[in-house]
Design a protein around this motif. Structure first.
Motif, PDB file in Angstrom:
ATOM      1  N   ASP A  44       0.881  -1.175   0.000  1.00 28.22           N
ATOM      2  CA  ASP A  44       0.000   0.000   0.000  1.00 28.22           C
ATOM      3  C   ASP A  44       0.909   1.212   0.000  1.00 28.22           C
ATOM      4  O   ASP A  44       1.573   1.522   0.993  1.00 28.22           O
ATOM      5  CB  ASP A  44      -0.887  -0.068   1.260  1.00 28.22           C
ATOM      6  N   LYS A  45       0.954   1.883  -1.150  1.00 25.32           N
ATOM      7  CA  LYS A  45       1.932   2.958  -1.333  1.00 25.32           C
ATOM      8  C   LYS A  45       1.397   4.309  -0.875  1.00 25.32           C
ATOM      9  O   LYS A  45       2.139   5.299  -0.894  1.00 25.32           O
ATOM     10  CB  LYS A  45       2.315   3.059  -2.825  1.00 25.32           C
ATOM     11  N   THR A  46       0.113   4.389  -0.503  1.00 24.52           N
ATOM     12  CA  THR A  46      -0.456   5.715  -0.262  1.00 24.52           C
ATOM     13  C   THR A  46      -0.955   5.965   1.162  1.00 24.52           C
ATOM     14  O   THR A  46      -0.947   7.104   1.615  1.00 24.52           O
ATOM     15  CB  THR A  46      -1.626   5.989  -1.250  1.00 24.52           C
ATOM     16  N   ILE A  72       5.221  -7.421   4.676  1.00 21.46           N
ATOM     17  CA  ILE A  72       4.845  -6.024   4.450  1.00 21.46           C
ATOM     18  C   ILE A  72       5.793  -5.404   3.424  1.00 21.46           C
ATOM     19  O   ILE A  72       7.012  -5.542   3.533  1.00 21.46           O
ATOM     20  CB  ILE A  72       4.939  -5.197   5.762  1.00 21.46           C
ATOM     21  N   ASN A  73       5.214  -4.726   2.466  1.00 21.65           N
ATOM     22  CA  ASN A  73       6.013  -4.058   1.445  1.00 21.65           C
ATOM     23  C   ASN A  73       6.615  -2.760   2.003  1.00 21.65           C
ATOM     24  O   ASN A  73       5.919  -1.980   2.668  1.00 21.65           O
ATOM     25  CB  ASN A  73       5.119  -3.746   0.232  1.00 21.65           C
ATOM     26  N   ASP A  74       7.835  -2.532   1.740  1.00 22.46           N
ATOM     27  CA  ASP A  74       8.562  -1.284   2.064  1.00 22.46           C
ATOM     28  C   ASP A  74       8.830  -1.027   3.561  1.00 22.46           C
ATOM     29  O   ASP A  74       9.910  -0.599   3.921  1.00 22.46           O
ATOM     30  CB  ASP A  74       7.845  -0.009   1.552  1.00 22.46           C
ATOM     31  N   ARG A  75       7.817  -1.219   4.379  1.00 24.58           N
ATOM     32  CA  ARG A  75       7.827  -0.641   5.719  1.00 24.58           C
ATOM     33  C   ARG A  75       8.250  -1.611   6.822  1.00 24.58           C
ATOM     34  O   ARG A  75       7.438  -2.344   7.389  1.00 24.58           O
ATOM     35  CB  ARG A  75       6.445  -0.071   6.022  1.00 24.58           C
ATOM     36  N   LEU A  89      11.456  -5.622   0.286  1.00 26.34           N
ATOM     37  CA  LEU A  89      12.146  -4.353   0.064  1.00 26.34           C
ATOM     38  C   LEU A  89      12.544  -4.157  -1.391  1.00 26.34           C
ATOM     39  O   LEU A  89      13.140  -5.050  -2.011  1.00 26.34           O
ATOM     40  CB  LEU A  89      13.403  -4.310   0.947  1.00 26.34           C
ATOM     41  N   GLY A  90      12.197  -2.991  -1.908  1.00 25.93           N
ATOM     42  CA  GLY A  90      12.626  -2.623  -3.256  1.00 25.93           C
ATOM     43  C   GLY A  90      14.012  -2.009  -3.207  1.00 25.93           C
ATOM     44  O   GLY A  90      14.590  -1.840  -2.131  1.00 25.93           O
ATOM     45  N   GLN A  91      14.526  -1.650  -4.368  1.00 26.47           N
ATOM     46  CA  GLN A  91      15.875  -1.082  -4.436  1.00 26.47           C
ATOM     47  C   GLN A  91      15.962   0.282  -3.747  1.00 26.47           C
ATOM     48  O   GLN A  91      17.033   0.708  -3.346  1.00 26.47           O
ATOM     49  CB  GLN A  91      16.349  -0.986  -5.882  1.00 26.47           C
ATOM     50  N   ASP A  92      14.814   0.971  -3.610  1.00 27.22           N
ATOM     51  CA  ASP A  92      14.840   2.295  -2.983  1.00 27.22           C
ATOM     52  C   ASP A  92      14.474   2.242  -1.506  1.00 27.22           C
ATOM     53  O   ASP A  92      14.384   3.276  -0.847  1.00 27.22           O
ATOM     54  CB  ASP A  92      13.859   3.237  -3.706  1.00 27.22           C
ATOM     55  N   ASP A  93      14.222   1.057  -1.006  1.00 28.89           N
ATOM     56  CA  ASP A  93      13.815   0.939   0.398  1.00 28.89           C
ATOM     57  C   ASP A  93      15.028   0.697   1.300  1.00 28.89           C
ATOM     58  O   ASP A  93      16.158   0.701   0.841  1.00 28.89           O
ATOM     59  CB  ASP A  93      12.812  -0.204   0.557  1.00 28.89           C
ATOM     60  N   MET A  94      14.726   0.422   2.585  1.00 30.70           N
ATOM     61  CA  MET A  94      15.819   0.120   3.508  1.00 30.70           C
ATOM     62  C   MET A  94      16.629  -1.063   2.975  1.00 30.70           C
ATOM     63  O   MET A  94      16.077  -1.995   2.409  1.00 30.70           O
ATOM     64  CB  MET A  94      15.250  -0.225   4.898  1.00 30.70           C
TER      65      MET A  94
HETATM   66 MG    MG Z   1       9.343  -0.835  -2.236  1.00 29.90          MG
END
Ligand code: MG
Ligand code: 3NM
Length: 535
Positions: A44-46, A72-75, A89-94
């Motif tokens: 959930d990006k928003t 959990i995505n990103d967080r 985690l994506g390349q721009d995440d932690m």
């Molecule tokens: Mg990400």
């Protein structure tokens, strides 16, 4: 303890209007789990942090009820707050190593990777699994950086498979981007580390957003996808898997001859459809050849018809002879139709190395479906090797659609053919004075044929017509079917060429059609040049 995860059907959620709409996320996810999803990623990006934590907690409760891990995505903070099983985690995440420090050894950490370098780093930093993509462009994520296709993912799998370190070999992988019911089986079949070993590294699952989240009935959609995952693709369903051949060569030749005789009879009995998407120049000749060998020809370049035609149980030949945007789009539709129905497709990449447009067309076609057999002359097969990711560049520019001078030795040709077939998990045929055919495991040289074949227009294309019919009638063993088709075609040519009424390529054509015709009603004789095994 870190949970053991079944990555096979990996659901990634989406809360946007376009996908979730007005439905309740928790309900949709529960339905998806009931349908057979094996792991859930909350993406959930928003939403703000408060809502994220709240929703994640609700999702976690549902997941726990069904004993499905929640990621959990990103967080990392949200995962930590609710105590779920892990993060993605994506390349721009932690960074993975930092996330590991925060979360500890017992949590699952996944990383998105699009290249060998990124995969190398993520594994080195201790990721538990890799989400490799983007496989295909997708409306779900518009800002994808790298669409790497089947080839790009295979390269990464190959890299992982060939590192000495077991952390690389054993890392779990899923692919992501544009996977849905229409391509899942093929994608699953094509995504493995190209190698001839008996247990190459494969993907462990498919990550899916819209094909489940946006489905009218998410449970039904997940169930269908799971079923597709657990059944071989239609084009493999009827066939025997290639075996590593341990028999002596004489037995092997006998077996080929026995199977070839049977294949000739089957064509005669079944009269399979040979659907040709080919150029104007050879349509007439191809139809005559199909009839002569006992098949039933249809010449249709209209992709819109392919779905109906594919249901008739025949085979398709795609001849790239006239590669226009229009023809490529028709080819794409037909490839999807035959891959779905399971009928064999022969790709004839005519002049594939000659122009940039043809190279692009070949890349596009090879990325859009599975070809049971790819046939071409030496230059064309080199272009195929490049499109397959096996070599970086064709060794030389092809001038016309004719083969040109040979630059490879027989051994090099055999090696190339075998490697492409192993990579594509299909059959590759390089035609020439000696034809070389391989399914990636077994490789044979066939010395039949006659120079007149090279002097008449469309002999290569009509061999494709023949092979499609042979494989359609003999799906259980497509390699032998293809060999039988080649022998039928080339021995008929030999017989025609020595007839008294044949004085050159012109008189050869009708005699060739006659010999193709009489051949099928007779018995396959000894191949005069012979089939050589064990290259
Ligand atoms: Mg990400
Ligand atoms: N990540 P669908 S592609 C979330 O390439 C996501 O990293 C991608 O959605 C990546 O299954 C993607 O609907 C969206 O095509 C995949």
């Amino acid at each position: 303890m870190k949970p053991q995860v079944d990555y096979s059907l990996y659901l990634v959620t989406d809360s946007t209007d376009a996908i979730l709409g007005r439905r309740d996320l928790i309900e949709v996810v529960e339905q998806a789990i009931q349908g057979g999803v094996t792991v859930v990623q909350y993406r959930d990006k928003t939403s703000g942090t408060g809502i994220l934590v709240d929703t994640a907690r609700k999702l976690h409760r549902i997941c726990q009820q069904y004993q499905i891990p929640l990621i959990i995505n990103d967080r990392v903070d949200v995962a930590l707050a609710i105590g779920c099983e892990g993060v993605h985690l994506g390349q721009d995440d932690m960074d993975v190593a930092n996330a590991r420090t925060v979360l500890g050894q017992d949590k699952i950490i996944g990383a998105t990777v699009s290249s060998i370098d990124e995969a190398h780093t993520a594994v080195g930093k201790g990721a538990d699994y890799l989400g490799i993509g983007t496989l295909y462009s997708t409306a779900t994520k518009k800002d994808t950086k790298n669409i790497i296709g089947i080839n790009g993912i295979r390269k990464i799998l190959y890299y992982l498979d060939h590192q000495g370190d077991s952390a690389f070999k054993n890392i779990k992988t899923v692919c992501i981007g544009g996977v849905n019911a229409s391509n899942l089986q093929r994608v699953n079949y094509q995504l493995f580390a190209p190698s001839t070993s008996e247990s190459p590294k494969t993907i462990d699952g498919v990550a899916i957003v819209s094909a489940i989240m946006a489905a009218e009935d998410p449970s039904e959609a997940a169930k269908q996808l799971k079923e597709l995952l657990n059944t071989p693709p239609p084009f493999k369903a009827k066939s025997n898997e290639p075996v590593f051949w341990h028999e002596k060569q004489e037995d092997e030749l006998e077996e080929i001859q026995r199977q070839a005789r049977r294949a000739v009879e089957t064509i005669h009995n079944l009269s399979p459809l040979s659907h040709n998407m080919t150029n104007l120049v050879v349509q007439n000749f191809a139809a005559s050849v199909a009839l002569a060998i006992g098949a039933s020809p249809i010449m249709s370049n209209n992709g819109a018809e392919a779905e109906d035609l594919a249901k008739l149980g025949g085979g398709l030949v795609i001849n790239m002879g006239t590669a226009t945007l229009d023809s490529i789009n028709n080819h794409r539709l037909a490839i999807a139709a035959y891959n779905t129905a399971g009928g064999p497709i022969v790709l004839d990449p005519v002049g594939a190395g000659a122009t940039t447009a043809r190279r692009d067309a070949l890349d596009f076609l090879m990325a859009s479906g599975y070809f049971d057999l790819v046939k071409g002359n030496e230059r064309e097969i080199m272009a195929v090797a490049r499109a397959s990711g096996l070599i970086l560049q064709d060794a030389s520019q092809q001038r016309g659609v004719d083969s040109g001078d040979s630059i490879l030795s027989l051994g090099q040709k055999a090696y190339l053919v075998q490697r492409i077939a192993a990579r594509e998990r299909n059959i590759v045929l390089m035609t020439g004075a000696t034809d070389i055919i391989s399914d990636g495991i077994r490789t044979y040289a066939i010395n039949n044929g006659h120079p007149y074949l090279g002097m008449v227009t469309g002999s290569g294309c009509t061999l494709g017509t023949t092979l499609a019919a042979y494989m359609a009638a003999n799906p259980q063993n497509k390699l032998y079917a293809a060999i039988a088709g080649i022998l039928h075609f080339e021995i008929a040519a030999e017989r025609a060429a020595v007839r008294e009424d044949v004085r050159g390529p012109g008189t050869f054509i009708p005699a060739f059609i006659d010999e193709l015709y009489s051949f099928r009603t007779g018995v396959l004789g000894e191949p005069s040049g012979g089939v050589g095994g064990g290259i």
